[in-house]
Design a protein around this motif. Structure first.
Motif, PDB file in Angstrom:
ATOM      1  N   TRP A 240     -46.926   6.015 -15.907  1.00 58.36           N
ATOM      2  CA  TRP A 240     -45.681   5.287 -16.077  1.00 58.36           C
ATOM      3  C   TRP A 240     -45.223   4.942 -14.780  1.00 58.36           C
ATOM      4  CZ3 TRP A 240     -45.638   4.138 -20.863  1.00 58.36           C
ATOM      5  CH2 TRP A 240     -46.119   5.123 -21.884  1.00 58.36           C
ATOM      6  N   PHE A 241     -45.544   5.531 -13.777  1.00 62.12           N
ATOM      7  CA  PHE A 241     -45.030   5.481 -12.406  1.00 62.12           C
ATOM      8  C   PHE A 241     -46.042   5.186 -11.181  1.00 62.12           C
ATOM      9  CE2 PHE A 241     -41.449   7.694 -14.291  1.00 62.12           C
ATOM     10  CZ  PHE A 241     -40.565   7.041 -14.038  1.00 62.12           C
TER      11      PHE A 241
ATOM     12  N   GLU B  95     -35.996   1.352 -16.810  1.00 55.66           N
ATOM     13  CA  GLU B  95     -36.891   0.852 -15.570  1.00 55.66           C
ATOM     14  C   GLU B  95     -36.199   1.364 -14.470  1.00 55.66           C
ATOM     15  OE1 GLU B  95     -37.939  -3.125 -15.746  1.00 55.66           O
ATOM     16  OE2 GLU B  95     -38.482  -3.093 -17.974  1.00 55.66           O
ATOM     17  N   LEU B  96     -36.840   2.110 -13.471  1.00 60.65           N
ATOM     18  CA  LEU B  96     -36.168   2.678 -12.396  1.00 60.65           C
ATOM     19  C   LEU B  96     -37.006   2.137 -11.157  1.00 60.65           C
ATOM     20  CD1 LEU B  96     -35.761   6.553 -13.335  1.00 60.65           C
ATOM     21  CD2 LEU B  96     -34.159   4.549 -13.506  1.00 60.65           C
TER      22      LEU B  96
ATOM     23  N   GLY C  79     -31.594   0.922 -11.948  1.00 56.87           N
ATOM     24  CA  GLY C  79     -31.976   1.200 -13.046  1.00 56.87           C
ATOM     25  C   GLY C  79     -31.583   0.025 -14.149  1.00 56.87           C
TER      26      GLY C  79
ATOM     27  N   ALA D 261     -39.109   5.098 -17.155  1.00 54.83           N
ATOM     28  CA  ALA D 261     -38.696   6.604 -17.339  1.00 54.83           C
ATOM     29  C   ALA D 261     -38.544   6.685 -18.720  1.00 54.83           C
ATOM     30  CB  ALA D 261     -37.328   6.891 -16.560  1.00 54.83           C
ATOM     31  N   PRO D 262     -38.528   8.096 -19.467  1.00 54.31           N
ATOM     32  CA  PRO D 262     -38.191   8.295 -20.899  1.00 54.31           C
ATOM     33  C   PRO D 262     -37.089   7.427 -21.250  1.00 54.31           C
ATOM     34  CG  PRO D 262     -38.721  10.269 -19.637  1.00 54.31           C
ATOM     35  CD  PRO D 262     -38.682   9.442 -18.434  1.00 54.31           C
TER      36      PRO D 262
END
Length: 369
Positions: free
Chosen positions: A228-229, A260-261, A279, A255-256
């Motif tokens: 995811w990252f 979107e971070l 975010g 992120a959960p």
């Protein structure tokens, strides 16, 4: 005595000889007596003459000329005799079964026939030691090492080794606000595979009729650190309000709960340390109508007077955009965004004759390809 024995044999064989000569009809003697007589002398119109019975029980039915048989009823004399005595004695005669027997068959529970326990235990033990103990390149012995090397290279290229180019205009908008209206762009993209990418980003904003307030470009190496990252590191170059170069390092991903971070820290060639947190999340109202809340916070480790940045929280932004996806790659939007300069940065803004709190009504376009 011999004469008497011969007469007995002839008497016993007479019915069989008569049956063989006239053809077996499949009827009992009583049924033959009661059956309606047939007129075999009259030819049925449109019916072709059928071959005569040879009396040979071995007549091959497949060799019969069915095309010559019309629609008229078939004459018993033309049907080859069937030797019922040779039929399989194991065939069940359902006509002798009573109603109660047939009802019993109808009530039979077929679900209990040979089913047994269909459930199979799922093994939870590790595979046996022999599993995977063969040679790592067993196919080389069959097809040759050179042929298999090319096949493996193609497999890697088609199943995870591809390279892609992607670019997205996350925000390209016209800003309506008190005083002079402005503009903003926020574009990013990458080129690479699933693990390693070259990532580029560009952001900037300003007011029409004035110099650009802020403009930057980032060139980053991006490495997947999980599903995811991505970890990102590279260079950021600012063109406004001052030319300044930064070393950039950060993390970007999902992120959960699908947030979107994008979190990054920047160290300038002057020793200034700043950070940025962004975010956003897409709230799908329909398949094409999406509401996107977005937040951004900029921080600084020290005062930077020439950039009008104060230590602590420099600026904060909170926006809400509603977009309509004409196509997935093309979506106009409208929205509102509030900006604040905080703490020492607000003092710098007031000293420069600016309002530290600004409301923007935005109209823009989101696109990607």
């Amino acid at each position: 005595m011999k004469t008497l024995f011969a007469l007995i044999l002839m008497g016993a064989a007479a019915p069989a000889l008569a049956q063989h000569a006239g053809g077996h009809t499949g009827l009992t003697e009583t049924e033959q007596t009661n059956a309606e007589p047939e007129d075999n002398d009259e030819a049925t119109p449109g019916a072709a003459a059928a071959p005569k019975n040879t009396g040979d029980n071995a007549t091959d039915h497949l060799n019969m000329d069915h095309s010559a048989m019309g629609d008229a009823p078939m004459d018993r004399d033309t049907i080859p005799a069937m030797d019922h005595d040779e039929m399989d004695r194991d065939v069940m005669d359902h006509s002798q079964m009573g109603d109660s027997a047939m009802e019993g068959m109808g009530q039979m529970d077929h679900s209990q026939m040979g089913q047994g326990d269909m459930s199979m235990p799922i093994p939870d033990a590790p595979p046996p030691p022999a599993a995977g103990s063969g040679p790592a390149r067993a196919a080389d012995a069959v097809w040759g090492a050179e042929a298999m090397r090319g096949a493996r290279d193609k497999l890697r290229s088609e199943q995870g080794g591809q390279t892609f180019f992607w670019i997205q205009g996350e925000r390209a908008e016209y800003r309506i606000r008190e005083g002079k209206n402005g503009y903003l762009w926020d574009i990013q993209g990458f080129y690479g595979g699933d693990i390693d990418k070259f990532w580029f980003k560009s952001e900037g904003e300003g007011s029409f009729g004035e110099e650009i307030e802020a403009a930057e470009v980032q060139a980053l190496w991006s490495r997947a650190i999980g599903p995811w990252f991505d970890f990102q590191a590279g260079v950021r170059q600012d063109f406004a309000p001052r030319d300044r170069t930064y070393a950039a390092v950060g993390v970007q991903g999902l992120a959960p709960y699908l947030f979107e971070l994008d979190v990054a820290a920047f160290l300038s060639d002057r020793g200034d340390l700043t950070a940025r947190l962004e975010g956003e999340i897409d709230q799908r109202i329909t398949q094409r109508l999406i509401l996107q809340p977005r937040a951004e916070i900029n921080l600084a480790a020290q005062d930077i007077p020439e950039l009008a940045i104060g230590a602590g929280i420099d600026t904060a932004e909170l926006g809400l955009r509603l977009r309509y996806e004409i196509a997935r790659e093309f979506a106009p939007y409208i929205g509102v965004e509030q900006e604040w300069k905080l703490d020492k940065s607000a003092d710098y803004a007031r000293a420069g004759g600016e309002d530290p709190s600004v409301t923007n009504f935005v109209v823009g376009l989101r696109f990607w390809f």
